[in-house]
Design an enzyme around this catalytic site. Sequence first.
Site, short mmCIF file in Angstrom:
data_model
loop_
_atom_site.label_atom_id
_atom_site.label_comp_id
_atom_site.label_asym_id
_atom_site.label_seq_id
_atom_site.Cartn_x
_atom_site.Cartn_y
_atom_site.Cartn_z
N CYS A 2 36.11 -20.87 -32.07
CA CYS A 2 36.51 -20.75 -33.47
C CYS A 2 38.02 -20.49 -33.57
O CYS A 2 38.59 -19.84 -32.69
CB CYS A 2 35.80 -19.65 -34.23
SG CYS A 2 34.04 -19.89 -34.36
N ARG A 27 40.14 -24.50 -28.12
CA ARG A 27 39.25 -23.34 -28.04
C ARG A 27 37.78 -23.74 -28.10
O ARG A 27 36.91 -22.94 -27.79
CB ARG A 27 39.55 -22.39 -29.20
CG ARG A 27 40.94 -21.82 -29.16
CD ARG A 27 41.30 -21.19 -30.49
NE ARG A 27 40.63 -19.92 -30.68
CZ ARG A 27 41.11 -18.75 -30.33
NH1 ARG A 27 42.28 -18.69 -29.74
NH2 ARG A 27 40.46 -17.65 -30.56
N TRP A 73 32.71 -22.93 -33.99
CA TRP A 73 31.80 -23.15 -32.85
C TRP A 73 30.53 -22.44 -33.26
O TRP A 73 30.51 -21.21 -33.39
CB TRP A 73 32.42 -22.54 -31.59
CG TRP A 73 31.71 -22.88 -30.33
CD1 TRP A 73 31.91 -24.00 -29.56
CD2 TRP A 73 30.71 -22.12 -29.66
NE1 TRP A 73 31.08 -23.97 -28.46
CE2 TRP A 73 30.33 -22.84 -28.49
CE3 TRP A 73 30.06 -20.91 -29.92
CZ2 TRP A 73 29.38 -22.38 -27.59
CZ3 TRP A 73 29.10 -20.46 -29.02
CH2 TRP A 73 28.77 -21.19 -27.87
N ASN A 99 36.00 -15.62 -37.86
CA ASN A 99 35.60 -15.77 -36.45
C ASN A 99 34.88 -14.50 -36.05
O ASN A 99 35.30 -13.41 -36.45
CB ASN A 99 36.82 -15.86 -35.52
CG ASN A 99 37.57 -17.14 -35.69
OD1 ASN A 99 37.13 -18.04 -36.39
ND2 ASN A 99 38.73 -17.21 -35.05
N GLY A 100 33.87 -14.65 -35.21
CA GLY A 100 33.17 -13.45 -34.73
C GLY A 100 31.71 -13.47 -35.18
O GLY A 100 31.20 -14.49 -35.65
N GLU A 477 32.71 -22.73 -7.72
CA GLU A 477 33.69 -23.17 -8.71
C GLU A 477 33.69 -24.70 -8.83
O GLU A 477 33.77 -25.25 -9.93
CB GLU A 477 35.09 -22.64 -8.33
CG GLU A 477 36.24 -23.14 -9.18
CD GLU A 477 36.11 -22.85 -10.68
OE1 GLU A 477 35.21 -22.11 -11.08
OE2 GLU A 477 36.90 -23.43 -11.45
N LYS A 481 32.98 -26.78 -12.24
CA LYS A 481 33.97 -27.74 -12.77
C LYS A 481 33.30 -29.08 -13.06
O LYS A 481 33.48 -29.67 -14.11
CB LYS A 481 35.09 -27.90 -11.74
CG LYS A 481 36.48 -28.01 -12.21
CD LYS A 481 37.16 -26.76 -12.69
CE LYS A 481 36.46 -25.97 -13.72
NZ LYS A 481 36.90 -24.62 -13.89
N GLU A 484 30.72 -28.85 -16.09
CA GLU A 484 31.21 -28.67 -17.45
C GLU A 484 31.92 -29.89 -18.00
O GLU A 484 31.88 -30.12 -19.20
CB GLU A 484 32.04 -27.39 -17.60
CG GLU A 484 33.36 -27.37 -16.86
CD GLU A 484 34.10 -26.06 -17.04
OE1 GLU A 484 33.97 -25.40 -18.07
OE2 GLU A 484 34.83 -25.68 -16.10
N HIS A 500 16.36 -22.56 2.63
CA HIS A 500 15.40 -21.60 2.08
C HIS A 500 14.86 -22.06 0.72
O HIS A 500 14.35 -21.25 -0.05
CB HIS A 500 16.05 -20.21 1.97
CG HIS A 500 16.45 -19.67 3.31
ND1 HIS A 500 15.53 -19.25 4.26
CD2 HIS A 500 17.67 -19.53 3.89
CE1 HIS A 500 16.17 -18.85 5.35
NE2 HIS A 500 17.48 -19.03 5.15
N LYS A 595 36.90 -22.68 -25.19
CA LYS A 595 37.89 -22.19 -24.21
C LYS A 595 37.81 -20.68 -24.08
O LYS A 595 37.82 -20.14 -22.99
CB LYS A 595 39.28 -22.64 -24.65
CG LYS A 595 40.39 -22.19 -23.71
CD LYS A 595 40.30 -22.91 -22.39
CE LYS A 595 41.37 -22.48 -21.41
NZ LYS A 595 40.99 -22.91 -20.04
O1 M6R Z 1 39.16 -16.51 -20.52
P1 M6R Z 1 38.24 -16.11 -19.40
O2 M6R Z 1 38.81 -16.34 -18.07
O3 M6R Z 1 37.69 -14.72 -19.56
O4 M6R Z 1 37.00 -17.09 -19.56
C1 M6R Z 1 35.87 -16.94 -18.75
C2 M6R Z 1 35.04 -18.20 -18.76
O5 M6R Z 1 34.58 -18.47 -20.05
C3 M6R Z 1 35.84 -19.41 -18.26
O6 M6R Z 1 36.35 -19.17 -16.99
C4 M6R Z 1 34.96 -20.68 -18.21
O7 M6R Z 1 33.98 -20.52 -17.24
C5 M6R Z 1 35.85 -21.89 -17.93
N1 M6R Z 1 35.82 -22.76 -19.05
C6 M6R Z 1 35.41 -22.68 -16.78
O8 M6R Z 1 36.27 -23.75 -16.54
#
Ligand code: M6R
Length: 600
Positions: A2, A27, A73, A99-100, A477, A481, A484, A500, A595
């Site tokens: 948002c 965002r 969002w 927002n919130g 990681e 990546k 997402e 396992h 974001k």
């Molecule tokens: O702003 P932050 O690092 O706290 O965000 C945490 C996660 O939301 C963020 O790392 C998210 O997993 C990424 N979009 C992944 O690429």
Amino acid sequence: MCGIVGYIGEHQATDVLLNGLEKLEYRGYDSAGIALVTGRGTEQFKVKGRIDALRQRVDGQSQSTMGIGHTRWATHGAPNETNAHPHQSESGRFTLVHNGVIENYQALKEDYLQDVDLVSSTDTEIIVQLVEQISKKHEQTAAAFREAISILEGSYAIAMIDQEDSGTLYVAKNKSPLLIGIGDGFNVVASDAMATLKETDQYVEIEDQEIVFVQRHHVTIEKLDGTLVNRIPYTAEIDMTDIEKGTYPHFMLKEIDEQPIVMRNIINAYQNEHDELRLEPEIREAMTQCDRIYIIACGTSYHAGLVGKTFLEKLARIPIEVHVASEFSYNMPLLSEKPLFIFISQSGETADSRAVLVKVKEMGHQALTITNVSGSTLSREADYTLHLHAGPEIAVASTKAYTAQIAVLAILAVDTATKKDITLGFNPLQELAIAANAMEMLTDQKAVFEDLAEAYLDVSRNAFFIGRGTDYYVALEAALKLKEISYIQAGGFAGGELKHGTIALIEEGTPVIALSTQKHVNYAIRGNVQEVAARGANTMVISTKGLDEETDAFVLPEVHELLTPLVSVVTMQLIAYYAALYRGCDVDKPRNLAKSVTVE
Ligand code: M6R
């Protein structure tokens, strides 16, 4: 997650609002809208979908020097035009963006709005209807606004307009980010300075439970009890070129390429004129006085925390626990006697992490935040901050913030070891500089990773990443990546764990990408690769110089063994990027993602 933009001034508000919302697209959002105070009353324009569509919708005839805008969002209610912000009170007098999450919205609805016909399924509409109901007993909108805000529970950043007073934007904040931008003959409101940087670089922070009356030439900040607050503006140090794509097709690719520069920025920021590490003495003290460190983070930042655990345990010899924030707040483990909490967050606004920070501060523990955004909530509320110096990260998929987090954690570990008189036998800043050069060698060979993405992931519906030790953490990681941005179902696994259970999923052609950068586990991970290859997997090994074998898909340049995540992850980022491109995905704005995740 948002975004809010508001403008009051002498010029046309529409462009400022739409341009600002575009800057907040990163965002994450699924609908958008603006409201303008015009000669015809308050006019609203809302769409499900992108700002481009909102631009088409906005009536070119609507002249206004005051307005509010929002990217939503969805949390309460589906992403559609009715639920998109702004929301209006029953009479149309008050219009508001938020927002919130309002936690007591059901109770407020029952207590105050029994006779009001609500049109949306949002918690936000409750706020604007509440202001209207309360305004019936107050002459001044300011008093009604204050009273309404003071009975809200939860998180909010709010900007409201009153059609009967086109001279004031009513603003409030609690746990959700919001700034006031100060201009010459105008003022703006924004979730993030990036949204309105074109208008001004002077900003005033708003603290939780403050309300603000923003007028063309004046800004008044008050606490909820009416006490006036005096706050000096600061200069936002963001370079416009940092928030433009330039010649890049996507922010993600630009940010992957920026990683070597970020490493060098970090080296410069954390060394003194004698080429020695320089960290605040208070941070050193906290690091050496604690008996255990709890690293709290989410998503990619959590993965960086796992790599950081290796550094801190191996180099500084401090026991470390790494926790996913959303789990920690509800299932807190037994804490040690002198714990130190480290919060890792690119945005510094992640609600799950903040919930833990609030709890541990209440318990009287010390907290250090490692973040890319100075002045962010996690930074302000912790005792200490280490800055990432990565520059704004716009793509939803985090890349340069992850490697910056690893570099800063390495510096923190080495600095603590030095303070504890532990001899390390290497120069960390020099090793980081070598890693930066190695990263550059990788980003210069993009075609290789484009080919690998095509060969392994073009038509695949799933993929597995395996590794041992820090390679396992990078595998987690890498899988995140890929998931997402390409929507390929992917998982990261410890190499030895496959047999396992997960190995049952391996069939003819299943892509299995293995990392082998750690000497002591090279033999073991190679064995795991054989196990899946024997069952038909399409295996790809990325190894490091000295551990390489002839059939490896790519050999990484040599860097200090502890720092290999900095280079191996670049290959994973590029492979994920090209896999997403092959599938025609919206790389910078993946579906359903935000974001900065500012709701729990
Ligand atoms: O702003 P932050 O690092 O706290 O965000 C945490 C996660 O939301 C963020 O790392 C998210 O997993 C990424 N979009 C992944 O690429």
